[in-house]
Design an enzyme around this catalytic site. Structure first.
Site, PDB file in Angstrom:
ATOM      1  N   ASP A 164      -7.982   5.747  -2.691  1.00 18.80           N
ATOM      2  CA  ASP A 164      -7.130   4.630  -2.288  1.00 18.80           C
ATOM      3  C   ASP A 164      -6.698   3.841  -3.523  1.00 18.80           C
ATOM      4  OD1 ASP A 164      -5.799   2.585  -1.103  1.00 18.80           O
ATOM      5  OD2 ASP A 164      -7.415   1.983   0.246  1.00 18.80           O
TER       6      ASP A 164
ATOM      7  N   CYS B 213       0.810  -1.217   0.000  1.00 20.33           N
ATOM      8  CA  CYS B 213       0.000   0.000   0.000  1.00 20.33           C
ATOM      9  C   CYS B 213       0.840   1.262   0.000  1.00 20.33           C
ATOM     10  CB  CYS B 213      -0.959  -0.011   1.184  1.00 20.33           C
ATOM     11  SG  CYS B 213      -0.148  -0.069   2.800  1.00 20.33           S
TER      12      CYS B 213
ATOM     13  N   HIS C 256      -2.396   0.611   7.005  1.00 20.87           N
ATOM     14  CA  HIS C 256      -2.654   0.948   5.608  1.00 20.87           C
ATOM     15  C   HIS C 256      -2.224   2.376   5.332  1.00 20.87           C
ATOM     16  CE1 HIS C 256      -4.434   0.086   1.769  1.00 20.87           C
ATOM     17  NE2 HIS C 256      -5.328   1.064   1.847  1.00 20.87           N
TER      18      HIS C 256
END
Length: 671
Positions: free
Chosen positions: A471, A411, A455
């Site tokens: 995202d 991520c 994250h």
């Protein structure tokens, strides 16, 4: 020499020494994780030496030997902890003193010092672990220390360890009502001082900066970060973005925070239906809190910082429970572009030319920020990008290497690369770190958010709309957002690969998963109702119980309730309704209790004279003391002599002093 002084210098009975050794062992066990191994060797050596001293096969160490041992322990603490100051070093020093004191244990006064040291050492274990198992296990050293204290005082138990233990257990059980009353009603005060976490390490793993690979390491941990319970139905998992920090500075390698404590509060507008929930955080040594956007908290010492994350004045060094309210549809700084332009457009001079060129191409083709963002997401979705915990090396130009060569990352790779491109295209953007998702409990009462849920995502700014979350990980691996990390890494098989014994790896086994979830529910209840019972919760409870009463009335009621509880406990212990007014009969009952530990018990229907004859046969060396008591008893009971309680007490005291308490009593009834 007074009687108290004489008792304090008497030798230590065997049962007291036995329980002291047991207590030391169970006190040390919870500390094994953070104690150096030489402490265990030190205790084994000291215990063996003290046992040999008791068996008269060794002598007590000299003053020089004890001084050398203390100096060696101090050097050991210095080399193992790197200092003699701090929590880790302080606890090691305390345990070392607790162990070395065993070497000079000669009198009962020394034993009392060791017992008090033991109680203090038990409390230090809560600085490292405070879950249910730790709390339950801490009762064992307390029980052993109580047994040792009883062994010092109750001479009739001096050679009988198990009766001593049973009495200690009874005392502990009798103290439970008072403990519960004090826990519920005693004012909850903050700590008088603050101690750093063991080793000064943050347990969450999140820090105020991020570089490629940081989140990869964190994703291999299944440790708990926090739990959340919503007032009502929780939102979908895809909306659970728990903000921790905003990273706005980029030096070409790392993203870091740019806010300052003196920054003004951010401008934002509440919109939509708010979410209300309760968070129970694990200690992490950091001041920031976790909340959904845009969040407010009930804590008096916390506030929203200029980048919209919540922060306390002091770090979270112990479990923390707080309530929060969030507005997921809020507008975040919709009209204030000054700070966004100043900080969130800056990039290092030079570097990553391919990413910069791509940004210019996107800007020319998509003049609107939202369109450009969607174009980047399509590229991540349609190009052969991979979501992996095993990213290859992207080279010195990390953004270019990731976007155009390896196209494989976690991520933080996607969030960092997207933020870089947006800034190069003239769109204010920043990286946000925190946690995403959470595992629902078996009862559905709360969500558990763990380390591997850490994250990173992106926020970009538009005039009139403010900061908008996007995202890129969701474009590459939508199952990570919808189902969690394990689902996203199913084919790769890298989920918790460094922790093969984690029960979370075996959630597909129904029985194991049910047991794990039941244990999680028990821990949640412990955290919420015990560790989370602080001043705010106590105040709410007192309001529910006493309504509008002022503090003076509440204090009077609490004192009265405590006195009533102590009075009831005294009635249960002393049982005055079972006492007889007969002076001679009460005296003879004491006589029986004196002989009972030695195996002498009066048979049903057996008279006083016959019982004393049996006692004389078992204890011939003390026949005269028994006869003297029997004569005085019969004269007062049957001979018409005036009742003289003092005379009977004198004979009992003489008998008690003369009985051979060091002799192991027979378990039979005698003949």
């Amino acid at each position: 020499m007074s009687r108290a002084t004489a008792a304090s210098v008497q030798p230590i009975p065997r049962v007291a020494l036995t329980w002291l050794l047991v207590a030391q062992a169970v006190v040390i066990i919870p500390h094994l994780e953070h104690l150096p191994l030489w402490i265990v060797a030190l205790w084994l050596g000291c215990a063996a030496w003290r046992i040999q001293v008791f068996r008269m096969r060794a002598s007590y160490p000299s003053g020089i030997a004890k001084l050398a041992l203390v100096a060696a322990a101090g050097l050991g603490v210095w080399f193992s902890s790197g200092s003699l100051i701090g929590l880790d070093a302080g606890v090691v020093l305390l345990i070392a003193a607790f162990v070395i004191k065993l070497m000079e244990l000669k009198t009962r006064r020394d034993a009392w010092v060791l017992i008090l040291l033991g109680f203090f050492a038990v409390t230090t274990s809560y600085l490292f672990q405070d879950d249910i198992i730790a709390a339950a296990f801490s009762l064992l050293p307390v029980l052993a220390l109580l047994a040792a204290a009883i062994g010092l005082q109750q001479s009739s138990f001096a050679a009988r360890p198990m009766p001593t233990l049973r009495l200690a257990g009874g005392l502990l059980l009798q103290a439970l009502p008072l403990m519960l009353l004090l826990f519920l009603l005693f004012p909850r005060m903050g700590p008088l001082w603050s101690l750093p976490l063991p080793g000064d390490k943050a347990m969450t793993g999140l820090s105020d900066s991020m570089a490629p690979g940081d989140m990869v390491e964190l994703s291999q941990s299944s440790a708990l970060a926090f739990r959340v319970s919503f007032d009502g139905q929780p939102p979908p998992r895809s909306l659970l973005y728990w903000r921790a920090l905003t990273l706005e500075r980029f030096d070409g390698l790392r993203w870091s925070t740019a806010f300052q404590r003196g920054d003004r509060p951010p401008q934002w507008q509440q919109r939509g239906t708010p979410l209300q929930y309760q968070v129970i955080m694990e200690p992490n040594g950091r001041p920031w809190l976790f909340a959904l956007d845009a969040g407010q908290t009930s804590l008096n010492d916390a506030r929203m910082m200029s980048d919209f994350h919540l922060e306390r004045r002091l770090p979270v060094r112990q479990g923390l429970m707080y309530r929060a309210t969030s507005w997921p549809e809020a507008l975040l700084e919709p009209d204030d572009a000054a700070r966004a332009q100043r900080i969130n457009l800056s990039l290092p001079q030079g570097g990553n030319p391919q990413a910069r060129a791509w940004a210019q191409q996107l800007r020319e083709r998509y003049p609107q920020p939202a369109e450009l963002v969607q174009a980047m997401l399509r590229s991540f979705r349609e190009q052969p990008f991979r979501y992996t915990l095993r990213p290859p090396d992207a080279g010195s130009e990390r953004i270019d290497g990731f976007l155009f060569d390896t196209r494989a990352g976690f991520c933080e790779h996607y969030a960092g690369a997207m933020t870089f491109v947006l800034r190069a295209a003239g769109i204010p953007a920043r990286v946000v770190t925190g946690y995403q998702g959470g595992e629902a409990s078996s009862s559905g009462n709360y969500l558990a958010i763990r380390q591997f849920d850490a994250h990173a995502w992106v926020e970009y700014w538009q005039r009139g709309r403010g900061w908008t979350r996007v995202d890129p990980t969701g474009a590459v691996a939508p199952e990570r957002i919808e189902q969690g990390l394990e689902a996203a890494l199913g084919q790769e098989g890298s989920f918790l690969e460094s922790d093969p014994f984690s029960p979370l790896r075996y959630r597909n086994f129904a029985l194991l998963n049910q047991l794990r979830m039941a244990w999680e529910d028990a821990n949640y209840g412990w955290q919420r109702w015990v560790l989370g019972y602080q001043a705010e919760q106590q105040g709410d409870m007192l309001k529910r119980w006493f309504g509008g009463l002022d503090r003076q009335w509440i204090g009077a009621l609490l004192i009265g309730g405590g006195a009533l509880l102590l009075g009831l406990l005294a009635l249960v212990l002393f049982k005055p309704w079972q006492r007889t007014a007969d002076v001679q009969l009460r005296s003879f009952q004491r006589f029986e209790r004196i002989l009972a530990p030695l195996g002498m018990r009066r048979e049903p229907g057996e008279g006083a004279r016959d019982f004393c004859r049996r006692a004389i046969k078992v204890l011939p060396a003390h026949a005269q003391a028994i006869r003297d008591y029997l004569d005085a008893f019969e004269k007062q009971r049957y001979g018409g002599a005036a009742a003289s309680p003092a005379e009977l007490r004198g004979h009992l005291a003489r008998l008690r002093r003369e009985l051979p308490w060091r002799l192991r009593p027979s378990r039979g009834k005698g003949t």
